[in-house]
Enzyme design. Sequence first.
Site, PDB file in Angstrom:
ATOM      1  N   LYS A 138     -29.853 -40.874  50.574  1.00 18.98           N
ATOM      2  CA  LYS A 138     -30.839 -40.359  49.531  1.00 18.98           C
ATOM      3  C   LYS A 138     -30.502 -40.678  48.118  1.00 18.98           C
ATOM      4  CE  LYS A 138     -31.788 -35.973  51.664  1.00 18.98           C
ATOM      5  NZ  LYS A 138     -31.752 -34.546  51.697  1.00 18.98           N
ATOM      6  N   ASP A 182     -37.136 -31.618  49.079  1.00 15.51           N
ATOM      7  CA  ASP A 182     -36.168 -30.542  49.586  1.00 15.51           C
ATOM      8  C   ASP A 182     -36.375 -28.945  48.755  1.00 15.51           C
ATOM      9  OD1 ASP A 182     -35.366 -31.894  51.404  1.00 15.51           O
ATOM     10  OD2 ASP A 182     -33.594 -32.880  50.288  1.00 15.51           O
ATOM     11  N   GLY A 192     -23.073 -22.247  45.898  1.00 16.24           N
ATOM     12  CA  GLY A 192     -22.767 -23.400  46.090  1.00 16.24           C
ATOM     13  C   GLY A 192     -23.498 -24.435  45.066  1.00 16.24           C
ATOM     14  N   GLY A 206     -26.248 -31.104  46.128  1.00 13.60           N
ATOM     15  CA  GLY A 206     -27.429 -31.499  46.103  1.00 13.60           C
ATOM     16  C   GLY A 206     -28.534 -30.365  46.472  1.00 13.60           C
ATOM     17  N   ALA A 207     -28.298 -29.694  47.257  1.00 13.80           N
ATOM     18  CA  ALA A 207     -29.207 -28.748  48.027  1.00 13.80           C
ATOM     19  C   ALA A 207     -29.462 -27.622  46.711  1.00 13.80           C
ATOM     20  CB  ALA A 207     -29.036 -28.251  49.322  1.00 13.80           C
ATOM     21  N   ASN A 223     -19.691 -20.948  42.712  1.00 12.54           N
ATOM     22  CA  ASN A 223     -19.034 -22.326  43.120  1.00 12.54           C
ATOM     23  C   ASN A 223     -17.871 -22.134  43.240  1.00 12.54           C
ATOM     24  OD1 ASN A 223     -19.889 -24.381  44.842  1.00 12.54           O
ATOM     25  ND2 ASN A 223     -19.372 -25.876  43.011  1.00 12.54           N
TER      26      ASN A 223
HETATM   27  P1  ATR Z   1     -24.692 -31.888  49.076  1.00 12.92           P
HETATM   28  O1  ATR Z   1     -24.855 -32.383  47.880  1.00 12.92           O
HETATM   29  O2  ATR Z   1     -25.210 -32.606  50.311  1.00 12.92           O
HETATM   30  O3  ATR Z   1     -25.531 -30.458  48.873  1.00 12.92           O
HETATM   31  P2  ATR Z   1     -21.838 -31.728  48.660  1.00 12.92           P
HETATM   32  O4  ATR Z   1     -21.957 -32.494  47.655  1.00 12.92           O
HETATM   33  O5  ATR Z   1     -20.835 -31.770  49.676  1.00 12.92           O
HETATM   34  O6  ATR Z   1     -23.348 -31.515  49.541  1.00 12.92           O
HETATM   35  O7  ATR Z   1     -21.908 -30.065  47.894  1.00 12.92           O
HETATM   36  C1  ATR Z   1     -21.576 -29.145  48.816  1.00 12.92           C
HETATM   37  C2  ATR Z   1     -21.501 -27.727  48.107  1.00 12.92           C
HETATM   38  O8  ATR Z   1     -20.721 -27.072  48.893  1.00 12.92           O
HETATM   39  C3  ATR Z   1     -20.535 -27.665  46.949  1.00 12.92           C
HETATM   40  O9  ATR Z   1     -20.946 -26.833  46.270  1.00 12.92           O
HETATM   41  C4  ATR Z   1     -19.208 -27.791  47.161  1.00 12.92           C
HETATM   42  O10 ATR Z   1     -18.285 -27.127  46.326  1.00 12.92           O
HETATM   43  P3  ATR Z   1     -17.650 -28.017  45.221  1.00 12.92           P
HETATM   44  O11 ATR Z   1     -18.672 -28.257  44.307  1.00 12.92           O
HETATM   45  O12 ATR Z   1     -16.314 -27.046  44.860  1.00 12.92           O
HETATM   46  O13 ATR Z   1     -17.040 -29.207  45.945  1.00 12.92           O
HETATM   47  C5  ATR Z   1     -19.375 -26.828  48.249  1.00 12.92           C
HETATM   48  N1  ATR Z   1     -18.291 -26.810  49.483  1.00 12.92           N
HETATM   49  C6  ATR Z   1     -18.210 -27.720  50.537  1.00 12.92           C
HETATM   50  N2  ATR Z   1     -17.102 -27.353  51.138  1.00 12.92           N
HETATM   51  C7  ATR Z   1     -16.503 -25.830  50.556  1.00 12.92           C
HETATM   52  C8  ATR Z   1     -15.612 -25.101  51.170  1.00 12.92           C
HETATM   53  N3  ATR Z   1     -14.926 -25.312  52.044  1.00 12.92           N
HETATM   54  N4  ATR Z   1     -15.192 -24.082  50.049  1.00 12.92           N
HETATM   55  C9  ATR Z   1     -16.129 -23.797  49.356  1.00 12.92           C
HETATM   56  N5  ATR Z   1     -17.330 -24.582  48.675  1.00 12.92           N
HETATM   57  C10 ATR Z   1     -17.577 -25.734  49.639  1.00 12.92           C
END
Ligand code: ATR
Length: 282
Positions: free
Chosen positions: A67, A103, A130, A133-134, A154
Amino acid sequence: MHYKLGLIGYPIQHSLSPWIHEQFFKIAKLSGSYRIMEIEPNASFSEELEQMREEGINGFNVTVPYKEKIIPYLDKVDENAKLMGAVNTVVKENGAWIGYNTDGDGYVRSLESNFPQLFTDKTANVLLVGAGGAARGIYYALIKAGFSQIDIANRTKESAENIKQLNNGKINTCILTLKEAENMLSKYDVIIQTTSVGMKPHSDKSIIQLNNLKTGSIVSDIVYQPLQTEFLKQAQEHDASIHYGHTMLLFQAQAAFEIWTGTKAETGTMDEELINILQGDE
Ligand code: ATR
């Protein structure tokens, strides 16, 4: 005209997008095909794209992990996708490839389709859980739709702060830790889980506990594998109204189909059919 559409990403063999777009072609009474065009991580990305140009593809979706990577290969990127830093839909217009991101708007369409009452006054207090990206897409699309009370919880505060910049100070957004969010849940009318936490095979995980939900709140999870996530199970135990993740998939596809064909195809019975397909996979 026969539309030649498809999806790039990896791995995408089990994607539901071909099925969804076949239904849209039927509903819109248009002729077209939508195929999986998987690009392996060790393949030459530029050569694969060149081949797609030669094949005369009219448009395609982009999913993980491309993406962001696709952006420098496009002739133009629309403002919304630029702000997202990510493209999920590309359309060929007069020979040029133009990138969009459906999205966030797709998520908002799905929310409106299930809970139209939220959109009558837009005064709901919303919590995004969270900040990836989403979350970025959903936050921006909710603001565009007119919501003005959106907080972000977050694990890492910096990424939430980064998303908050999108609003240019127009709305007031509080940044919370996950623990703070758990404790303050009763403040929110709509709670949206935007991360991949809880996705198969980690289906027993929930990013926060939902004990403090207020009665009548709407709880949403963008994860759709499984459909009934641990997060949503907890919400159901507290009598929340549930918004399932497959609806975002469906409506981001509807918005992409509209960009490619200029036709807004209704989703018909696809919501229920997708539930059946996904539950069959569980
Ligand atoms: P994308 O960009 O595809 O949405 P990503 O960059 O992996 O995915 O981010 C996903 C979100 O999930 C982030 O908010 C991440 O928190 P951080 O900003 O602290 O990294 C959150 N996330 C992923 N795994 C997690 C976990 N085990 N516990 C809490 N938050 C989590």
